[in-house]
Motif scaffolding. Structure first.
Motif, PDB file in Angstrom:
ATOM      1  N   ILE A   1     -18.968 -49.103  66.954  1.00 43.92           N
ATOM      2  CA  ILE A   1     -17.764 -48.708  67.688  1.00 43.92           C
ATOM      3  C   ILE A   1     -16.628 -49.639  67.298  1.00 43.92           C
ATOM      4  O   ILE A   1     -16.842 -50.803  66.937  1.00 43.92           O
ATOM      5  CB  ILE A   1     -17.964 -48.724  69.223  1.00 43.92           C
ATOM      6  N   GLU A   2     -15.440 -49.085  67.352  1.00 39.35           N
ATOM      7  CA  GLU A   2     -14.239 -49.887  67.112  1.00 39.35           C
ATOM      8  C   GLU A   2     -13.624 -50.196  68.465  1.00 39.35           C
ATOM      9  O   GLU A   2     -13.396 -49.296  69.279  1.00 39.35           O
ATOM     10  CB  GLU A   2     -13.244 -49.125  66.247  1.00 39.35           C
ATOM     11  N   CYS A   3     -13.357 -51.466  68.703  1.00 40.71           N
ATOM     12  CA  CYS A   3     -12.739 -51.901  69.950  1.00 40.71           C
ATOM     13  C   CYS A   3     -11.226 -51.759  69.843  1.00 40.71           C
ATOM     14  O   CYS A   3     -10.682 -51.626  68.752  1.00 40.71           O
ATOM     15  CB  CYS A   3     -13.101 -53.357  70.226  1.00 40.71           C
TER      16      CYS A   3
ATOM     17  N   LEU B   1     -15.108 -54.485  65.151  1.00 40.64           N
ATOM     18  CA  LEU B   1     -16.221 -53.545  65.107  1.00 40.64           C
ATOM     19  C   LEU B   1     -17.434 -54.164  65.791  1.00 40.64           C
ATOM     20  O   LEU B   1     -17.719 -55.348  65.620  1.00 40.64           O
ATOM     21  CB  LEU B   1     -16.588 -53.210  63.658  1.00 40.64           C
ATOM     22  N   TYR B   2     -18.133 -53.348  66.567  1.00 42.57           N
ATOM     23  CA  TYR B   2     -19.358 -53.794  67.227  1.00 42.57           C
ATOM     24  C   TYR B   2     -20.480 -52.854  66.825  1.00 42.57           C
ATOM     25  O   TYR B   2     -20.331 -51.629  66.873  1.00 42.57           O
ATOM     26  CB  TYR B   2     -19.192 -53.787  68.752  1.00 42.57           C
ATOM     27  N   THR B   3     -21.613 -53.420  66.450  1.00 40.48           N
ATOM     28  CA  THR B   3     -22.789 -52.643  66.068  1.00 40.48           C
ATOM     29  C   THR B   3     -23.862 -52.844  67.117  1.00 40.48           C
ATOM     30  O   THR B   3     -24.118 -53.972  67.540  1.00 40.48           O
ATOM     31  CB  THR B   3     -23.328 -53.110  64.695  1.00 40.48           C
ATOM     32  N   GLY B   4     -24.495 -51.753  67.521  1.00 39.34           N
ATOM     33  CA  GLY B   4     -25.539 -51.858  68.524  1.00 39.34           C
ATOM     34  C   GLY B   4     -26.654 -50.847  68.323  1.00 39.34           C
ATOM     35  O   GLY B   4     -26.544 -49.924  67.522  1.00 39.34           O
TER      36      GLY B   4
ATOM     37  N   PHE C   1     -12.978 -47.703  73.443  1.00 41.16           N
ATOM     38  CA  PHE C   1     -13.725 -47.764  72.195  1.00 41.16           C
ATOM     39  C   PHE C   1     -13.697 -46.429  71.469  1.00 41.16           C
ATOM     40  O   PHE C   1     -13.551 -45.387  72.093  1.00 41.16           O
ATOM     41  CB  PHE C   1     -15.190 -48.129  72.478  1.00 41.16           C
ATOM     42  N   LYS C   2     -13.867 -46.510  70.168  1.00 39.57           N
ATOM     43  CA  LYS C   2     -13.946 -45.298  69.349  1.00 39.57           C
ATOM     44  C   LYS C   2     -15.257 -45.367  68.576  1.00 39.57           C
ATOM     45  O   LYS C   2     -15.509 -46.333  67.851  1.00 39.57           O
ATOM     46  CB  LYS C   2     -12.767 -45.239  68.378  1.00 39.57           C
ATOM     47  N   LEU C   3     -16.088 -44.347  68.745  1.00 42.53           N
ATOM     48  CA  LEU C   3     -17.329 -44.292  67.988  1.00 42.53           C
ATOM     49  C   LEU C   3     -16.987 -44.008  66.536  1.00 42.53           C
ATOM     50  O   LEU C   3     -16.345 -43.016  66.219  1.00 42.53           O
ATOM     51  CB  LEU C   3     -18.253 -43.189  68.534  1.00 42.53           C
ATOM     52  N   ARG C   4     -17.405 -44.904  65.661  1.00 37.53           N
ATOM     53  CA  ARG C   4     -17.081 -44.755  64.241  1.00 37.53           C
ATOM     54  C   ARG C   4     -18.286 -44.332  63.411  1.00 37.53           C
ATOM     55  O   ARG C   4     -18.133 -43.759  62.343  1.00 37.53           O
ATOM     56  CB  ARG C   4     -16.532 -46.082  63.680  1.00 37.53           C
TER      57      ARG C   4
END
Length: 87
Positions: A10-12, A17-20, A47-50
């Motif tokens: 996701i992009e904050c 960018l955060y990966t989970g 957040f935007k799901l990328r």
């Protein structure tokens, strides 16, 4: 009932960018939006799901999550752009 295991990026709102890992994407994204997701994402919404990719096992998904988290941003952007993980 089978559970889908997946990883997401996701992009904050600050552009980071955060990966989970998740076994329920919609619920996990909702938790991030409510400030109850990862400590890193608190206060960084919306957040935007990328990127999202499903895996057959939790182990495979978590191994890929670990691999992506170690990558530099440029590689993560390439994954997002291509919507697949290259070799």
């Amino acid at each position: 009932m089978s559970t889908e295991h997946g990883i997401y990026i996701i992009e904050c709102k600050d552009g980071s960018l955060y990966t989970g890992y998740t076994n329920h994407l919609a619920n996990r994204l909702r938790m991030h939006e409510l400030g109850k997701g990862a400590k890193y994402t608190r206060g960084r919404g919306p957040f935007k799901l990328r990127y999202y990719q499903a895996f057959e096992t939790k182990e495979a998904a978590m191994q890929m999550e670990y691999k992506i988290k170690k990558m530099p941003r440029e590689k993560k952007e390439k994954i997002i752009q291509e919507q697949k993980i290259g070799e």
